[in-house]
Structures are given as C-alpha cells and as structure tokens.
Design an enzyme around this catalytic site. Structure first.
Site, PDB file in Angstrom:
ATOM      1  N   LYS A  34      -2.143 -20.706  -3.586  1.00  0.00           N
ATOM      2  CA  LYS A  34      -1.856 -19.200  -4.440  1.00  0.00           C
ATOM      3  C   LYS A  34      -1.202 -18.345  -3.338  1.00  0.00           C
ATOM      4  O   LYS A  34      -1.391 -18.599  -2.226  1.00  0.00           O
ATOM      5  CB  LYS A  34      -3.141 -18.689  -4.987  1.00  0.00           C
ATOM      6  CG  LYS A  34      -3.554 -19.473  -6.157  1.00  0.00           C
ATOM      7  CD  LYS A  34      -4.824 -18.624  -6.583  1.00  0.00           C
ATOM      8  CE  LYS A  34      -6.050 -18.684  -5.661  1.00  0.00           C
ATOM      9  NZ  LYS A  34      -7.277 -17.859  -5.813  1.00  0.00           N
ATOM     10  N   ARG A 129     -15.070 -13.648 -14.712  1.00  0.00           N
ATOM     11  CA  ARG A 129     -13.634 -13.535 -14.480  1.00  0.00           C
ATOM     12  C   ARG A 129     -12.575 -14.375 -15.325  1.00  0.00           C
ATOM     13  O   ARG A 129     -12.050 -13.607 -16.007  1.00  0.00           O
ATOM     14  CB  ARG A 129     -13.329 -14.155 -12.936  1.00  0.00           C
ATOM     15  CG  ARG A 129     -11.842 -13.607 -12.374  1.00  0.00           C
ATOM     16  CD  ARG A 129     -11.919 -13.795 -10.834  1.00  0.00           C
ATOM     17  NE  ARG A 129     -11.721 -15.350 -10.592  1.00  0.00           N
ATOM     18  CZ  ARG A 129     -11.696 -15.713  -9.241  1.00  0.00           C
ATOM     19  NH1 ARG A 129     -11.147 -14.919  -8.462  1.00  0.00           N
ATOM     20  NH2 ARG A 129     -11.289 -17.288  -9.198  1.00  0.00           N
ATOM     21  N   TYR A 243      -3.050  10.681  10.631  1.00  0.00           N
ATOM     22  CA  TYR A 243      -3.276  11.702   9.510  1.00  0.00           C
ATOM     23  C   TYR A 243      -4.541  12.223   9.133  1.00  0.00           C
ATOM     24  O   TYR A 243      -5.731  11.792   9.663  1.00  0.00           O
ATOM     25  CB  TYR A 243      -2.794  10.955   8.028  1.00  0.00           C
ATOM     26  CG  TYR A 243      -1.387  10.684   7.703  1.00  0.00           C
ATOM     27  CD1 TYR A 243      -0.683  11.806   7.822  1.00  0.00           C
ATOM     28  CD2 TYR A 243      -0.781   9.447   7.630  1.00  0.00           C
ATOM     29  CE1 TYR A 243       0.628  11.588   7.357  1.00  0.00           C
ATOM     30  CE2 TYR A 243       0.457   9.259   7.489  1.00  0.00           C
ATOM     31  CZ  TYR A 243       1.041  10.479   7.272  1.00  0.00           C
ATOM     32  OH  TYR A 243       2.558  10.291   6.762  1.00  0.00           O
ATOM     33  N   MET A 310       1.970   4.227   6.893  1.00  0.00           N
ATOM     34  CA  MET A 310       2.855   3.257   5.989  1.00  0.00           C
ATOM     35  C   MET A 310       3.462   2.335   7.084  1.00  0.00           C
ATOM     36  O   MET A 310       3.586   1.027   6.842  1.00  0.00           O
ATOM     37  CB  MET A 310       3.846   4.078   4.996  1.00  0.00           C
ATOM     38  CG  MET A 310       4.918   3.227   4.578  1.00  0.00           C
ATOM     39  SD  MET A 310       6.129   3.923   3.719  1.00  0.00           S
ATOM     40  CE  MET A 310       5.113   4.373   2.160  1.00  0.00           C
TER      41      MET A 310
END
Length: 380
Positions: A34, A129, A243, A310
């Site tokens: 995956k 799930r 931040y 970011m």
C-alpha cells in the site's frame, strides 16, 4: 542541482529483510505494498519480491494493482478496498482479485463476473474497520450460491488489531475468525500480517501478508532521508524558537534550521515545546507532550526544538562540534542513525506515517541509490 531533501533507497537491505521474513514462516509469503510500497516505491520493491519467489501482492486499490501488474504479470494481486460498482471490467481485464469487504460488493461482483472468477473475502474480527460481520458470514452460509455462485473464493482474510503486545485480544480475534471459517466452504486463509508473523504458526494459516515489517517494524533500514542545513544561529537564553512561542531557550544555545517540514511528511506531532501550558498538559497526559525527535549532524544527534512548520524544522546543535557544523551540509532525519523507532518514542504511536510521508513523492527531493549517494560525496 542542489536539493533540499535527499532520499536514499537501499534495495539490497530490502532484499535481506524479505529473506529474513520468509524464513520465519512455512506459510506462503505475500507482500502488502500500500501507499507505493510504504513510500519505498512499487517499482523498487516488486522486482526484488518476484526475484525471491513472492507471488501474492496486496494493495489498496485498482490503481496500485495496475502498477504491480505491470511488473509482475503472473502474480496474484489483491485489493484491500475490494471492488466498487463499475470497476469489474478493469479487475477482469487485469486479472486482479478484489478482497470484498461487504455483501454488497460480493453481490455486485457475482452479478457481472464470469463463472469461476477468483475473489477474496475479508471478515472483521474486532477492528470495526472493514469486512463482513459474523451475521454476514451466517448469511453467506445460508445462501452461498446466491452470493457466490459465479465466484471462486481464493482466500478468506482478516486483520489483527495490533502486534503481539495485544496477545489476549489477538487470541480473541483468532477464535472469532475460526468461528467464521467453520461456517463456510473450505478455501485458503490469511490472518497474520507483519505483527502476526511473530505470534506463531497458529496465526499464519496458508498465507502471511507482510507490509510495514519489510520496511519499518523490526527491519533493517531500507531508506534514509537527509535535509539541507538552511541556517545556523545563536539563540539567547529566554528567546523563543518557532511558532507560537512554544519553545523557550532554557540557556544560550545554537540552533540549526533544516529545509524540511510537514509538507514533506515530517510530522508536526514531532514538535518539541516547553511552554508551561504544554508542559502541564504533558504531565497530565492530555496532549501537548514535550516530545523529542532528532537529526544527525555528522554523527551527533541533535534534538528538535519548537514547532515543525510547513517548510522548516529547528534543532538544538549546541553539542555538535563547531568543526562539524562548519562542514556539514545535510543532516539525517531518517535512517540508520535516526531510526523510525526513535520517532515512536517521540510521538507515542506507530511512526509508519512519518516513514511513508517522508518517502512518498516530493518534488523537492532527489532520490539516490547508496552507491550514487557515496559517489556524490554529500557532506553529512
């Protein structure tokens, strides 16, 4: 071209992981690939797996299945998401086996598939799930021909909730799965994934499905990521870093900023804060923990400080010799020195998402083999 991120993929180490895992079971060995093989790359992983005799591949959907089929024309390829309405033609054309997760999927595929078309069925045994319930299994037993008259069930599967640390719960899942299997016609069975492989032969059945165990959990390092050192600066005691003023320098320190952030898959959950509110929340166990992740600067591990942004992450390099800081151009943020398990210690949960995030396609990254990396004489 100078890149902010360098990723090094080691297919030789990956092959050693495959061989070691295969040696742990007598069952047939399948690979879960995956998310582009957990970020390692389907194109890198599949040839190695085929070379080592792997014939069963598990992916999430038909797009990933098509990528594997191009590299493994004779393999059995399964999709965990099953088959959606309108997809049958593509599944049949490519010879992909859907892992049906509901009676609705079985009904649809049975209505359009030619007689004898292979299918797999997923039963939920406690994760809540995906998968058929116990009552769904009873309905299959009662009306097998109605649901599966055109289908050849190649595999029954379920998925364990967690690793062997959850042994009691896994034992209950095993018992529930056996209850389901007793209701239905005989077919091949698969329960164990990367965690179940280590839980003993009782969990292995006919086929084990290894995913993150080939890349992350308890495996040899198959990939490394290096971020460019953007700037090194002196930070005075009492100054804040990053931040929201959430990290306050406890003393005069030296801080290096790396060109990596959450846009690259370097999780904000790795952030290290020491503001009093966050420290209190950490002590109370309600979030905001003062976590600690690292980067390796020339052989010295430097802790992350402040909130990951970011594009940037900051590290306390006060303990790194000045001579090293003068020459180092890149710092390792994932690899042999900065292990995935260290990220688990920092964030308190399975770190595979950081591994996948850092390795998946990123236009800022340059991908190299270990040989090319050494040849380029990258300063780390």
């Amino acid at each position: 071209m100078i890149s902010d991120l360098i990723r090094v993929f080691d297919t030789v180490a990956f092959e050693r992981n495959v061989k070691a895992a295969k040696a742990m079971t007598r069952a047939r060995f399948g690979a879960t690939l995956k998310a582009d093989a957990y970020g390692f790359g389907i194109g890198r992983a599949v040839p190695v797996l085929v070379r080592n005799g792997v014939e069963d591949f598990f992916v999430q959907d038909i797009v990933e299945a098509a990528a594997v089929r191009a590299l493994a024309p004779k393999a059995r390829i399964y999709t965990y998401a099953g088959v959606a309405d309108g997809q049958a033609e593509e599944f049949l054309r490519l010879g992909i086996i859907p892992v049906c997760i509901s009676l609705e999927q079985i009904k649809y595929y049975n209505s359009v598939a030619p007689k004898g078309t292979p299918v797999a069925i997923h039963f939920d045994t406690g994760m809540n799930r995906t998968g058929l319930s116990l009552s769904d299994a009873a309905e299959l037993k009662k009306n097998w021909t109605k649901w599966c008259g055109n289908l050849d069930v190649a595999l029954y599967i379920s998925h364990l909730r967690g690793p062997y640390a959850y042994g009691d719960y896994s034992a209950r899942q095993l018992a529930r799965f056996k209850e389901v299997l007793a209701m239905l016609p005989k077919a091949q069975v698969s329960l164990a994934g990367s965690a179940g492989l280590k839980m003993g032969a009782e969990y292995h059945f006919d086929l084990v499905r290894l995913g993150e165990g080939l890349f992350v959990r308890g495996a040899e390092c198959v990939a490394s990521v290096y971020a460019r050192v953007l700037q090194i600066r002196d930070v005075a005691k009492g100054s804040t870093v990053g931040y929201s003023n959430q990290f306050v320098a406890p003393s005069d320190m030296k801080v290096a900023t790396l060109c990596v952030g959450y846009k690259d898959g370097y999780s904000r959950d790795l952030s290290r804060v020491n503001g009093w509110k966050n420290s209190l929340r950490a002590r109370l166990g309600v979030g905001g923990a003062a976590t600690k992740a690292f980067a390796d600067f020339g052989g010295v591990l430097a802790p992350l400080v402040g909130i990951v942004s970011m594009n940037n992450a900051m590290f306390d390099v006060s303990a790194v010799p000045v001579s090293v800081l003068a020459r180092v151009k890149y710092a390792e943020i994932l690899g042999a020195r900065v292990k995935v398990s260290d990220m688990r210690t920092a964030i308190g949960y399975a770190p595979v998402e950081n591994f996948v995030g850092l390795l998946r396609y990123n236009p800022s990254a340059v991908d190299l083999t270990p040989e090319d990396f050494k040849k380029n004489k990258i300063l780390i």
